[in-house]
Design an enzyme around this catalytic site. Structure first.
Site, PDB file in Angstrom:
ATOM      1  N   HIS A 104       4.763   0.367  -2.472  1.00  0.00           N
ATOM      2  CA  HIS A 104       4.596  -1.000  -1.703  1.00  0.00           C
ATOM      3  C   HIS A 104       5.931  -1.694  -1.650  1.00  0.00           C
ATOM      4  CE1 HIS A 104       0.157  -0.995  -1.807  1.00  0.00           C
ATOM      5  NE2 HIS A 104       0.341  -0.285  -2.902  1.00  0.00           N
ATOM      6  N   GLU A 129       6.439  -4.674  -0.491  1.00  0.00           N
ATOM      7  CA  GLU A 129       6.063  -6.083  -0.510  1.00  0.00           C
ATOM      8  C   GLU A 129       5.849  -6.327  -2.129  1.00  0.00           C
ATOM      9  OE1 GLU A 129       1.832  -4.126  -0.464  1.00  0.00           O
ATOM     10  OE2 GLU A 129       3.855  -3.705   0.160  1.00  0.00           O
ATOM     11  N   CYS A 176       1.481   2.532   1.922  1.00  0.00           N
ATOM     12  CA  CYS A 176       0.713   3.161   0.891  1.00  0.00           C
ATOM     13  C   CYS A 176      -0.264   3.852   1.753  1.00  0.00           C
ATOM     14  CB  CYS A 176       0.024   2.014   0.122  1.00  0.00           C
ATOM     15  SG  CYS A 176      -0.878   2.864  -1.455  1.00  0.00           S
TER      16      CYS A 176
END
Length: 203
Positions: free
Chosen positions: A184, A186, A80
Site C-alpha cells: 500500500h 498510500e 493490493c
C-alpha cells in the site's frame, strides 16, 4: 486528471488523500466516461478477490477499464487487491480476474510457518532501472496487508519487484502501461508518496 476507480472495495479515500498530498488532481469515480478520459488510473482495493470481480462486473466497469488501459494505453496502477485483479485468476474464490497480466494469484504456502495474513513492513527488491522506483532507496520499507500473492513462477518479464515473507514472491508487476504493487503506497509514508509521484510523472 488521475482517476481512482470506485468499485466498492475500500481504502479509496486514503489513496485519494495520498495523491492530494503530492499535488495530484484526482477524482474518485465509477463513471465510465471519467475512466475513458483519465490521464492516469488507479485501481485500489482491500478485500476478497471474488467480491472485487463481482463488483466490477455489476457496475459494468470491466469493459471501460479494459478499453482505457489496453486500447487507449492509459497508464493503470493496481494496488493490493487491485493488483491481484489484474491477473488471470485467483485461488480466492477460484474465479477469473481481468487478465491484463498473464500470471495467477495464489494462496500463501501452508507448509511454511508464517502468519497469514501478511501484515506489516517489508523492504522491496526492485528493478533499479524501472522509473517506478526513482528516488526510492533499497532500505525503504512499504506496508503490506494481504492473504494471497502472485505466483512465484510468474514469467520474469512481468516481475519488477519482490519481497520475502517466509519465502520470496513477486509484489511488483508490469506489462507495458499496466502496473501493480502488492503493498500500500498510500500507507507507506515518504517512500509510498514517492512511488505515487513516480507513477504519475514517469508513466
Amino acid at each position: 486528471m488521475l482517476v481512482i476507480i470506485d468499485y466498492g472495495m475500500g481504502n479509496l479515500r486514503s489513496v485519494e488523500k495520498a495523491c492530494r498530498r503530492i499535488g495530484i488532481e484526482v477524482k474518485v469515480t465509477s463513471n465510465p466516461d471519467d475512466i475513458a478520459n483519465a490521464s492516469k488510473l488507479i485501481l485500489p482495493g482491500v478485500g476478497h478477490f471474488e467480491k472485487g470481480m463481482k463488483n466490477l462486473n455489476e457496475r459494468n466497469l470491466v469493459e471501460p477499464i479494459r478499453k482505457a488501459a489496453l486500447e487507449n494505453k492509459i497508464s493503470l496502477l493496481g494496488i493490493c487487491l487491485g493488483m491481484q485483479l489484474l491477473t488471470k485468476r485467483s485461488d480466492e474464490g477460484d474465479v477469473n480476474g481481468l487478465g491484463f497480466i498473464d500470471v495467477n494469484t495464489i494462496m500463501f504456502d501452508s507448509t511454511v510457518d508464517i502468519k497469514v495474513p501478511h501484515m506489516g513492513w517489508n523492504t522491496v527488491d526492485f528493478d533499479d532501472l524501472d522509473p517506478l522506483f526513482e528516488n526510492i532507496k533499497r532500505d525503504d520499507e512499504f506496508y503490506f496487508a494481504h492473504s494471497f500473492h502472485v505466483e512465484s513462477k510468474a514469467k520474469n518479464k512481468y516481475i519488477y519487484g519482490s519481497t520475502e515473507y517466509g519465502y520470496v514472491f513477486p509484489i511488483v508487476l508490469k506489462y507495458k502501461n499496466v502496473l501493480g504493487v502488492q503493498f500500500h503506497p498510500e500507507k507507506s509514508y515518504d517512500a509510498g508518496l514517492q512511488l505515487l509521484t513516480n507513477f504519475v510523472t514517469n508513466y
